[in-house]
Each structure stands twice: as C-alpha cells, then as structure tokens.
Design a protein around this motif. Structure first.
Motif, PDB file in Angstrom:
ATOM      1  N   SER A   1      45.754  41.340  52.038  1.00 19.36           N
ATOM      2  CA  SER A   1      47.092  41.213  51.446  1.00 19.36           C
ATOM      3  C   SER A   1      47.130  40.143  50.359  1.00 19.36           C
ATOM      4  N   CYS A   2      46.128  39.257  50.335  1.00 18.90           N
ATOM      5  CA  CYS A   2      46.067  38.192  49.328  1.00 18.90           C
ATOM      6  C   CYS A   2      45.270  38.608  48.092  1.00 18.90           C
ATOM      7  N   TYR A   3      44.658  39.779  48.124  1.00 21.55           N
ATOM      8  CA  TYR A   3      43.811  40.195  47.006  1.00 21.55           C
ATOM      9  C   TYR A   3      44.658  40.543  45.790  1.00 21.55           C
ATOM     10  N   ASP A   4      44.227  40.048  44.636  1.00 24.98           N
ATOM     11  CA  ASP A   4      44.926  40.313  43.380  1.00 24.98           C
ATOM     12  C   ASP A   4      44.089  41.282  42.549  1.00 24.98           C
ATOM     13  N   GLU A   5      44.586  42.489  42.348  1.00 22.19           N
ATOM     14  CA  GLU A   5      43.819  43.528  41.661  1.00 22.19           C
ATOM     15  C   GLU A   5      43.625  43.228  40.176  1.00 22.19           C
ATOM     16  N   TYR A   6      44.517  42.454  39.592  1.00 21.05           N
ATOM     17  CA  TYR A   6      44.380  42.138  38.171  1.00 21.05           C
ATOM     18  C   TYR A   6      43.212  41.180  37.949  1.00 21.05           C
ATOM     19  N   TYR A   7      43.151  40.131  38.750  1.00 22.38           N
ATOM     20  CA  TYR A   7      42.102  39.122  38.581  1.00 22.38           C
ATOM     21  C   TYR A   7      40.830  39.440  39.375  1.00 22.38           C
ATOM     22  N   HIS A   8      40.925  40.361  40.330  1.00 23.27           N
ATOM     23  CA  HIS A   8      39.818  40.633  41.258  1.00 23.27           C
ATOM     24  C   HIS A   8      39.456  39.374  42.045  1.00 23.27           C
ATOM     25  N   SER A   9      40.473  38.629  42.396  1.00 21.57           N
ATOM     26  CA  SER A   9      40.321  37.402  43.161  1.00 21.57           C
ATOM     27  C   SER A   9      41.372  37.410  44.268  1.00 21.57           C
ATOM     28  N   PHE A  10      41.585  36.278  44.887  1.00 19.59           N
ATOM     29  CA  PHE A  10      42.541  36.184  45.985  1.00 19.59           C
ATOM     30  C   PHE A  10      43.553  35.082  45.695  1.00 19.59           C
ATOM     31  N   GLY A  11      44.806  35.353  46.040  1.00 17.99           N
ATOM     32  CA  GLY A  11      45.843  34.348  45.920  1.00 17.99           C
ATOM     33  C   GLY A  11      45.836  33.408  47.108  1.00 17.99           C
TER      34      GLY A  11
ATOM     35  N   SER B   1      49.553  34.835  48.990  1.00 20.05           N
ATOM     36  CA  SER B   1      49.790  36.265  48.779  1.00 20.05           C
ATOM     37  C   SER B   1      48.914  36.711  47.614  1.00 20.05           C
ATOM     38  N   SER B   2      49.199  37.861  47.040  1.00 21.88           N
ATOM     39  CA  SER B   2      48.301  38.439  46.043  1.00 21.88           C
ATOM     40  C   SER B   2      48.437  37.830  44.654  1.00 21.88           C
ATOM     41  N   GLY B   3      49.324  36.915  44.436  1.00 21.88           N
ATOM     42  CA  GLY B   3      49.508  36.349  43.104  1.00 21.88           C
ATOM     43  C   GLY B   3      48.519  35.244  42.799  1.00 21.88           C
ATOM     44  N   GLY B   4      47.759  35.361  41.704  1.00 24.46           N
ATOM     45  CA  GLY B   4      46.896  34.278  41.267  1.00 24.46           C
ATOM     46  C   GLY B   4      45.421  34.532  41.505  1.00 24.46           C
ATOM     47  N   GLU B   5      44.625  33.552  41.080  1.00 25.43           N
ATOM     48  CA  GLU B   5      43.176  33.654  41.165  1.00 25.43           C
ATOM     49  C   GLU B   5      42.592  32.285  41.480  1.00 25.43           C
ATOM     50  N   GLY B   6      41.325  32.258  41.836  1.00 19.29           N
ATOM     51  CA  GLY B   6      40.644  30.997  42.108  1.00 19.29           C
ATOM     52  C   GLY B   6      39.244  31.260  42.627  1.00 19.29           C
ATOM     53  N   CYS B   7      38.297  30.428  42.198  1.00 16.95           N
ATOM     54  CA  CYS B   7      36.904  30.616  42.619  1.00 16.95           C
ATOM     55  C   CYS B   7      36.737  30.405  44.118  1.00 16.95           C
ATOM     56  N   ALA B   8      37.266  29.278  44.622  1.00 17.73           N
ATOM     57  CA  ALA B   8      37.119  28.993  46.048  1.00 17.73           C
ATOM     58  C   ALA B   8      37.764  30.090  46.886  1.00 17.73           C
ATOM     59  N   ARG B   9      38.942  30.550  46.452  1.00 14.99           N
ATOM     60  CA  ARG B   9      39.633  31.587  47.221  1.00 14.99           C
ATOM     61  C   ARG B   9      38.881  32.914  47.181  1.00 14.99           C
ATOM     62  N   SER B  10      38.154  33.175  46.090  1.00 12.48           N
ATOM     63  CA  SER B  10      37.326  34.386  46.050  1.00 12.48           C
ATOM     64  C   SER B  10      36.223  34.304  47.096  1.00 12.48           C
ATOM     65  N   GLY B  11      35.631  33.105  47.227  1.00 11.15           N
ATOM     66  CA  GLY B  11      34.612  32.917  48.255  1.00 11.15           C
ATOM     67  C   GLY B  11      35.182  33.055  49.650  1.00 11.15           C
ATOM     68  N   MET B  12      36.375  32.482  49.869  1.00  9.13           N
ATOM     69  CA  MET B  12      37.020  32.591  51.183  1.00  9.13           C
ATOM     70  C   MET B  12      37.299  34.043  51.537  1.00  9.13           C
ATOM     71  N   GLY B  13      37.856  34.777  50.571  1.00 10.79           N
ATOM     72  CA  GLY B  13      38.202  36.168  50.837  1.00 10.79           C
ATOM     73  C   GLY B  13      36.986  37.016  51.137  1.00 10.79           C
ATOM     74  N   ALA B  14      35.942  36.871  50.303  1.00  9.77           N
ATOM     75  CA  ALA B  14      34.728  37.667  50.506  1.00  9.77           C
ATOM     76  C   ALA B  14      34.065  37.323  51.832  1.00  9.77           C
ATOM     77  N   LEU B  15      33.879  36.024  52.098  1.00  7.89           N
ATOM     78  CA  LEU B  15      33.212  35.615  53.332  1.00  7.89           C
ATOM     79  C   LEU B  15      34.042  35.994  54.554  1.00  7.89           C
ATOM     80  N   GLY B  16      35.354  35.812  54.467  1.00  6.29           N
ATOM     81  CA  GLY B  16      36.213  36.159  55.597  1.00  6.29           C
ATOM     82  C   GLY B  16      36.119  37.624  55.963  1.00  6.29           C
TER      83      GLY B  16
END
Length: 702
Positions: A287-297, A300-315
């Motif tokens: 539910s936190c994935y942002d399709e525009y940035y291909h990252s995670f908020g 919620s789904s708004g926004g992007e961030g390197c650390a959050r991309s790692g959290m989302g993928a690893l989680g």
C-alpha cells in the motif's frame, strides 16, 4: 566499454568543488528526460551521481546553479570505473577496527552513548547484532556481548509485572524500550534472538517470547485488542503495519520494517508467530508503493526515498514474497540512486540506514545485482573509514557515530559471508527439559552408594601446591557432611596397604566401611587416616563391588581415581562381569587431576560400559562439584528408537535437547519412572518428582 548485456556496472559523474558557489548536477537521457539531479551538497563541495547496471547509450550532463560570480573553474568527470572489490583481508581489517571502536565506546553498564539521538536501548541492540555477526574477525568480543545482553535484560518489562487485561499490560508487557518503543523494541528483540542462536543461551527464550507477543498484538489488524485501539478494519490505509507505540493505530514503513525483521528472525529460530502476521505486513508495504517513482512512501504511496525502497523490497522478500512484482522496480530505483559517500538522495537523509536495507535486499536478489552492489558498497566503507575505526555520519546521521559504525559493521559482515538470522535457513533451536523434586523429599530418594577411592602412590602428586590426597580428603569430608541421613553408604579403598614393589599390591583393595545406614563420624574419621602407598588395581577393585551390594537390590559406585589401571586389569571385562553378578550397578567415575589422554579415555570407557558417567575434576572445586553430581538422581531422555539422547539430574540445570517426542526415564531404586515429553524449541518443559499416597510419580509441573 559496456559489458555483454549492454550495461555498465558503474557509471560515475563527479562535479568538482567551486569555492563559494553552489552548483547542481543533472543527468538526462537522450530524449532530455531528467534521470537524476544532485544539489544536496553545500557551497564549495562536489556533487556525485552513481548509477549501477546503467544501460549503454547517449546521456547528457547539465551543470547549473551558482549564486555568485566566480572565475574559478570546475571539473566534470564522467566514467565507468572498474571497481576493485575489497579483499577479504581488507574487509576483515575494517570490520575489526569498527568492532574495536564499538568495544571502546561501551560503558561499564553495557550500553553506548552518542551526541545525537541517544537511544541507548536501540543502539545497544544494533551494536549487539554487530558483535554477534563479526564471526570473520578473530578477536573475542564475548565480554562486550554479555555486557550488552545484561544491560538489555535490565530494560525488559515482563508481562507478569502487570495485571491481566489492563491497558498497561497491553502496552508495556514484554517491552524492551524507552524513547521510541516499537523501533527500539524490535531491534532489541532481533538482537536477543541472534544472541540466543549464536550463543545457545536458551535463558533468553521466555523474554523473547514475551517480546514477540507485544509485536504481534501491536500490529494494526483485526486481531489488535481493544485495549490498544483495535480491531483495525481491512480498508484502513494503516492495515497490517506498525507505528511508534503499541497503541498507535497508524503505521509507517520504517517501524514496520523492523518488526518484519524481528518476526522473520523469530520464525527462523523456531519461535511460533501467527500465519497471518507477515502476509498482512506485506499488504501494508504494497500500500506504500508509489508507481510513479517506483519507490515506497513513508506512511502511504506518496513520495520516494532510497532507504524506503530498501525497506519495501527487503520486507516483501522476508515476508514470503521473493517474486513480488514490486521488488525489481525497487531494486532498479536503488541502482539508479546508488550509494554515494555520506548522502541518501532521494530520501530523508539517512545514508547508512539506506545502505543497511539496500545491501540486504540486493543480497537476496543475488546475481549481478548483489555482485555489483557488494563491490561498490564494501569498497566505499573500507575507503572512508576513520582512523579510529568509526564512520562519521552526515545529513540526519551526523553526530551518531555509534549508530553509523554499527550499521557499517553490519553491512561489512555481509561482505564477509555472515547472514543475519532473518536471512538464514530455518535453524533448529533446542528446547529444555528440567526435573525438580518436591521440597522436603530429598532425603526420601535414598540411594545405595559405594565410594571407591584411589589411594595409590600417585595421589601424593600436587595440584597448586597441595597434594591430591589432601584435597580429596577435605572434599570427601564436605560431601559426607551434606549426605542425607537415610542414604546407605559404604567406603572401599585401593592402593592403601602395600607398596608398589609388594606382590600383593595388585589385589590391594578393601571394603573399609560396609554399605549401610550413613555413619558420618565413622566415615570422616576413616577418611582422615588414609595414606597413599601402592598401585592402581582399578579393575580388580570394581569387580569386588557386587559382593558389597549382595544384600541390597543394586546401587551406584562412585570411583575417584587420578590415573590409569596399573595392574593389567581388563577394562572390557567389567561390564559383563557386573552383569553376571545379577546386581544392578552403575559405575560413575571422577578423573582427578588427570593429564594423560589415555587415562581419561580408559576411565570414560569403564563408566560408559556400565551406563555410568565420567567427569573430569581439575581441582578441589571440580572434585566437589563432580561428587555432588554423581550422588544426584539421574534421568535420561530416550527417543523413539530407544536411544538415550540426553541426561540430567533431578534438581540440576535444565537439559538442552532437539525438538521432538521423548520418554523421560529415571531410576529410583529399585523402580523406574517414565513419562512422555514433547520438546518445543526455545521452551522449557518442567517436571516435578513427588510422592502421592506413598508412591513416587513424575508429572508436568503446574
């Protein structure tokens, strides 16, 4: 040149510093689409863009900004450098320096302090994980590990301290945290799971179980108790996640990430968690994935961030969805925004936090993703380590050297080949079995015991300046003083009458005190008069013991010897000869001050052949402990094939044994007692030996 796949492993673009001018650096593709802009460094500092697995093609670099005129030139460097991966030795040395730094910063109370965000409990949890994972380092950090564990134990709030069905118990029961409750709590829970597994410290199991129950009930699902603001509806944007406090009904990806790591680590270690917990956590991540940035908020789904991309993928990987379609785009996002020293961009400004999660996600992805990331990131850490072993943080991590150094060490440990508990295959954690005796019944477990003491000439040998015979006398007197009055005890000696050269020395054994009701004063007086003289007719002496028990129904021989059989006795004859006697005897042997391996093996073989035990005693304390152990009631755990898998003593320490079903059997002369045991990983099964209507029973303790 690109590799065969038409990509560059690493593309690096560097814009050099210009004094008093703040320049920005932008990378665009052939169509003019902005791929990345770096404008994070201050005036006079360089800007760097790093991309991994970058497709070959035409790119544009744009230099902009500048709020002051200058005649100073700047330098723009673009290239695909060949990254020389850090060698095993380089990684080992850097990791050693980091752990040495952390060891030096630890307080005598077991925690660490830092200038900013001084979360002592959470930082202790991270640093404990770093020490436990340093298996490729040859140094011993066990004192640091134990100090950290002891500190964390003092911060644990047992659920039993709170009244049942109260909000305080729901919030604080099992908590190991202070300032950021669920952040710190999950980090520490994970650290203690690592400690349990690596150090086989099963005493941590009840604490961990209590801590896990807090994580589970705090999760924002329909299972959340009313005392914590639950239940949470399925259509809630916060469904499946966690936030700072157990009673929060909001969720964020960062707190949720740590709970996933702790729960996955618990599963690997053999703890039970609800089947629904990790899948619902994965739902929240999606539910936190942002399709525009291909990252995670963040929430919620708004926004992007390197650390959050790692959290989302690893989680998602750890929650049981390694092929989730959101993982590859998140990995690509991190590769497009690969680590540059000291900065996370895009993101909130937590570079080490980013590299921690990103490294783990890339390792699980494997292949070229991990090869390239590992080479670049480990080299980055090795090359930028301070002389004191620390890594200095920047952005929001500035002033947090303990935190950044612990995370840096945890990343390097992946380069060493160490895997954290949550990335391992399932580990079979043993359970524990303990048998207690009802208070006041110790004297009723009467045993028939014969003490056989080696009084050969070698007992004049010394241990720490005192003769072995003097030590043995004092210890035996202590033992006799502590024996139950109802115990039947006898004393046999060998090597006490004839000198070594005497022809009778190999049959020099004598029952000094027949087995019967305990006469403490007589035993002590006899022991005081003993003088070593002759040989060691060990086998011959043991073979005389059945006649000592002739009027009894069996019993135990406890033999204390400081050396090997010296009269050519056949040790293999002992077991069959004892069996032929018709007297049920067990021979327990204590090797006292034995240095020769041959002697130790011989004594072990004798004890084992009769179903007894062999114990080594190096000094007076060891002899006392060993004698006490041989006089306790022994129990065994037998598997389905009839094999004895473990043994212990009533009233003694709990016995560690693998998960499964066993028969617990103990002998109370002349009968055997048995009961079924189901061993559960990391749990202690306690049984109570007691008398009911005049009969001995063994049952699970209440």
């Amino acid at each position: 040149m690109p590799n065969q796949g038409g990509t560059y492993d690493i593309l690096v673009i560097e814009l050099s510093a210009v004094p008093q001018v703040n320049l920005s650096l932008t990378l665009l593709d052939d169509a003019g689409t902005k791929l990345k802009k770096m404008d994070i460094n201050g005036t006079g500092e360089e800007e760097v863009i790093v991309r991994m697995r970058c497709p070959s093609g035409k790119y544009y670099v744009e230099v902009g900004g500048g709020d002051a005129n200058t005649e100073e030139p700047y330098t723009l460097r673009v290239g695909n450098p060949t990254v020389t991966a850090a060698t095993e030795e380089e990684v080992r040395q850097a990791l050693t320096r980091a752990l040495d730094y952390l060891a030096g910063e630890q307080t005598k109370e077991g925690y660490w302090s830092q200038k900013k965000n001084d979360y002592k409990i959470g930082i202790a949890g991270l640093t404990l994980q770093a020490f436990i994972g340093g298996e490729c380092v040859s140094k011993d950090y066990s004192s640091n590990i134990n100090a950290a564990i002891n500190f964390l134990k003092t911060k644990y709030r047992p659920s039993s301290d709170y009244q049942t069905d109260t909000k305080d118990r729901a919030i604080y029961g099992g908590l190991i945290a202070e300032d950021e409750p669920l952040y710190e709590h999950a980090i520490v829970t994970l650290a203690l799971i690592e400690a349990l597994v690596e150090m086989n410290d099963l005493s941590l199991a009840p604490l961990i179980e209590d801590a896990l129950q807090l994580i589970i009930r705090a999760q924002n699902t329909e299972h959340k108790p009313e005392l914590l603001g639950g239940p949470i509806n399925l259509d809630s944007k916060d469904y499946g996640g966690w936030r700072y406090s157990p009673d929060s009904t909001n969720s964020d990806i960062s707190v949720t990430g740590w709970q996933i790591l702790a729960l996955k680590g618990a599963l690997t270690a053999g703890f039970s968690i609800p089947e629904w917990s990790l899948p619902k956590a994965a739902d929240y991540l999606r539910s936190c994935y942002d399709e525009y940035y291909h990252s995670f908020g963040y929430t919620s789904s708004g926004g992007e961030g390197c650390a959050r991309s790692g959290m989302g993928a690893l989680g998602l990987q750890l929650s049981g969805y390694p092929d989730d379609p959101l993982i590859k785009p998140a990995l690509r996002y991190m590769q497009d925004n690969a680590p540059t020293w000291e900065f996370e961009d895009p993101g909130e400004g937590w570079p080490f936090y980013y590299w921690y999660y990103g490294s783990r996600a890339m390792l699980l992805a494997g292949g070229e993703d991990w090869r390239i990331w590992k080479a670049w990131t480990c080299r980055l850490l090795v090359d930028h380590q301070n002389g004191d072993g620390a890594w200095t943080g920047a952005q929001l991590e500035e002033g947090m050297e303990v935190y950044t150094t612990a995370l840096g060490a945890l990343i390097l440990e992946l380069c060493c080949g160490h895997l954290p508990i949550y990335m391992n295959e399932k580990i079979k954690i043993p359970g524990l079995v303990k048998v207690n005796l009802t208070e006041g019944l110790a004297q009723e477990t009467t045993k028939n015991v014969e003490l056989i003491l080696d009084v050969s000439n070698s007992m004049w040998g010394q241990i720490k300046g005192e003769s072995k015979i003097a030590i043995a006398k004092e210890v035996l007197k202590q033992i006799v003083e502590g024996l139950p009055e109802e115990m039947n005890v006898g004393l046999r000696l060998y090597g006490h009458r004839y000198k070594v050269e005497d022809k009778r020395a190999c049959q020099d054994t004598e029952l000094i005190i027949p087995i019967g009701p305990l006469q403490k004063s007589q035993l002590i007086q006899t022991i005081e008069k003993i003088t070593p003289k002759g040989k060691t007719p060990l086998v011959y002496s043991i073979l005389q013991s059945p006649q000592d028990f002739i009027n009894l129904r069996g019993g135990t021989v406890v033999l204390v010897s400081d050396g090997i059989e010296s009269c050519e006795g056949d040790i293999k004859s002992i077991a069959p000869r004892l069996k032929e006697s018709g007297i049920e005897l067990t021979v327990n042997i204590i090797g006292f001050g034995i240095k020769e391996e041959e002697a130790r093996k011989q004594l072990e073989a004798i004890a084992k052949s009769t179903g007894g035990i062999y114990l080594d005693a190096k000094d007076s304390q060891g002899l006392l402990s060993s004698l006490q152990q041989t006089l306790k009631i022994e129990y065994v755990l037998i598997d389905e094939k009839g094999k004895v898998k473990a043994s212990g003593y009533v009233g003694g320490e709990a016995v560690s044994i693998s998960e499964g079903e066993y028969i617990l059997q103990l002998k109370l002369e002349p009968t055997f007692l048995e009961t079924k045991v189901v061993v559960i990983p990391a749990k202690t099964s306690v049984f109570l030996l007691k008398k009911e209507e005049g009969k001995w029973t063994i049952k699970p303790a209440d």
